[in-house]
Design a protein around this motif. Structure first.
Motif, mmCIF file in Angstrom:
data_model
loop_
_atom_site.group_PDB
_atom_site.id
_atom_site.type_symbol
_atom_site.label_atom_id
_atom_site.label_comp_id
_atom_site.label_asym_id
_atom_site.label_seq_id
_atom_site.Cartn_x
_atom_site.Cartn_y
_atom_site.Cartn_z
ATOM 1 N N THR A 111 0.812 -1.219 0.000
ATOM 2 C CA THR A 111 0.000 0.000 0.000
ATOM 3 C C THR A 111 0.848 1.274 0.000
ATOM 4 O OG1 THR A 111 -0.153 -0.125 2.405
ATOM 5 C CG2 THR A 111 -1.956 -1.110 1.133
ATOM 6 N N ARG A 120 -3.032 -3.672 -7.504
ATOM 7 C CA ARG A 120 -3.777 -4.269 -6.385
ATOM 8 C C ARG A 120 -5.264 -4.375 -6.728
ATOM 9 N NH1 ARG A 120 -1.117 -4.253 -1.389
ATOM 10 N NH2 ARG A 120 -3.108 -4.085 -0.288
ATOM 11 N N GLU A 124 -7.562 -7.761 -7.089
ATOM 12 C CA GLU A 124 -8.772 -7.881 -6.258
ATOM 13 C C GLU A 124 -10.010 -8.103 -7.135
ATOM 14 O OE1 GLU A 124 -8.380 -4.245 -4.066
ATOM 15 O OE2 GLU A 124 -7.291 -5.225 -2.425
ATOM 16 N N ARG A 129 -7.304 -12.077 -2.934
ATOM 17 C CA ARG A 129 -7.435 -11.393 -1.646
ATOM 18 C C ARG A 129 -6.072 -11.339 -0.973
ATOM 19 N NH1 ARG A 129 -10.829 -9.710 -3.981
ATOM 20 N NH2 ARG A 129 -13.032 -10.216 -3.898
ATOM 21 N N ARG A 130 -5.822 -10.243 -0.297
ATOM 22 C CA ARG A 130 -4.541 -10.050 0.385
ATOM 23 C C ARG A 130 -4.412 -11.075 1.506
ATOM 24 N NH1 ARG A 130 -2.371 -7.532 4.867
ATOM 25 N NH2 ARG A 130 -0.316 -6.617 4.554
ATOM 26 N N ASP A 144 2.970 -7.262 -1.062
ATOM 27 C CA ASP A 144 1.944 -8.060 -0.391
ATOM 28 C C ASP A 144 1.678 -9.312 -1.207
ATOM 29 O OD1 ASP A 144 1.433 -6.417 1.810
ATOM 30 O OD2 ASP A 144 -0.051 -5.236 0.727
ATOM 31 N N PHE A 146 -1.029 -11.994 -2.426
ATOM 32 C CA PHE A 146 -2.455 -12.146 -2.689
ATOM 33 C C PHE A 146 -2.707 -13.592 -3.109
ATOM 34 C CE2 PHE A 146 -2.424 -7.695 -2.430
ATOM 35 C CZ PHE A 146 -3.698 -7.169 -2.582
#
Length: 149
Positions: A111, A120, A124, A129-130, A144, A146
């Motif tokens: 982020t 991101r 999504e 999903r994270r 991150d 996912f």
């Protein structure tokens, strides 16, 4: 617009795409011999996908590497002037078809990377999903993980 398995003839176009996005990836991929070696290996294994534009001399406008043993999207990029036009979705579709049932993971920007927000949102929207942060590595900004079930 359809993703196809990449061929060795796509390498120059892929490296041109890599040059366009390497600032986001924080890696000089277009001139990195290891990146070129990994790309060639994935082409040989049939786990590299490209989308070409419809011009007279087709240009690589999107590319992805799928690592089936890890069930991981290892690399995905779309040329800036072709984003939000279905290129990324076409690449994901080819990967989902190759993957079959089961979860798939991808590492994307954290982020704290403003330029990574569209990536991101893209993942999504595709059902990812994270899971959580990726341990610090070579990239200076956060990443991150996912997962798509």
């Amino acid at each position: 617009m359809r993703a196809v398995v990449a061929q060795h003839a796509d390498i120059a176009g892929w490296l041109a795409l890599a040059a366009e996005v390497e600032d986001m990836f924080e890696s000089p991929m277009s001139t990195d011999a290891d990146f070129a070696r990994i790309l060639r290996r994935n082409i040989d294994e049939g786990t590299a996908y490209v989308v070409h534009d419809s011009g007279a001399d087709p240009k690589v406008i999107g590319a992805a590497i799928w690592r089936p043993g890890l069930r991981r999207i290892a690399w995905l990029a779309v040329a800036e002037d072709h984003r939000r036009s279905g290129v990324g979705a076409s690449l994901l579709s080819a990967i989902f078809e190759a993957a079959g049932p089961g979860s798939i993971v991808v590492e994307t920007f954290g982020t704290d990377v403003p330029g990574g927000i569209p990536a991101r949102r893209f993942y999504e929207a595709a059902g990812f999903r994270r899971v959580g942060p990726v341990a610090e590595g070579a990239a200076p900004s956060s990443r991150d993980l996912f997962r798509r079930a």
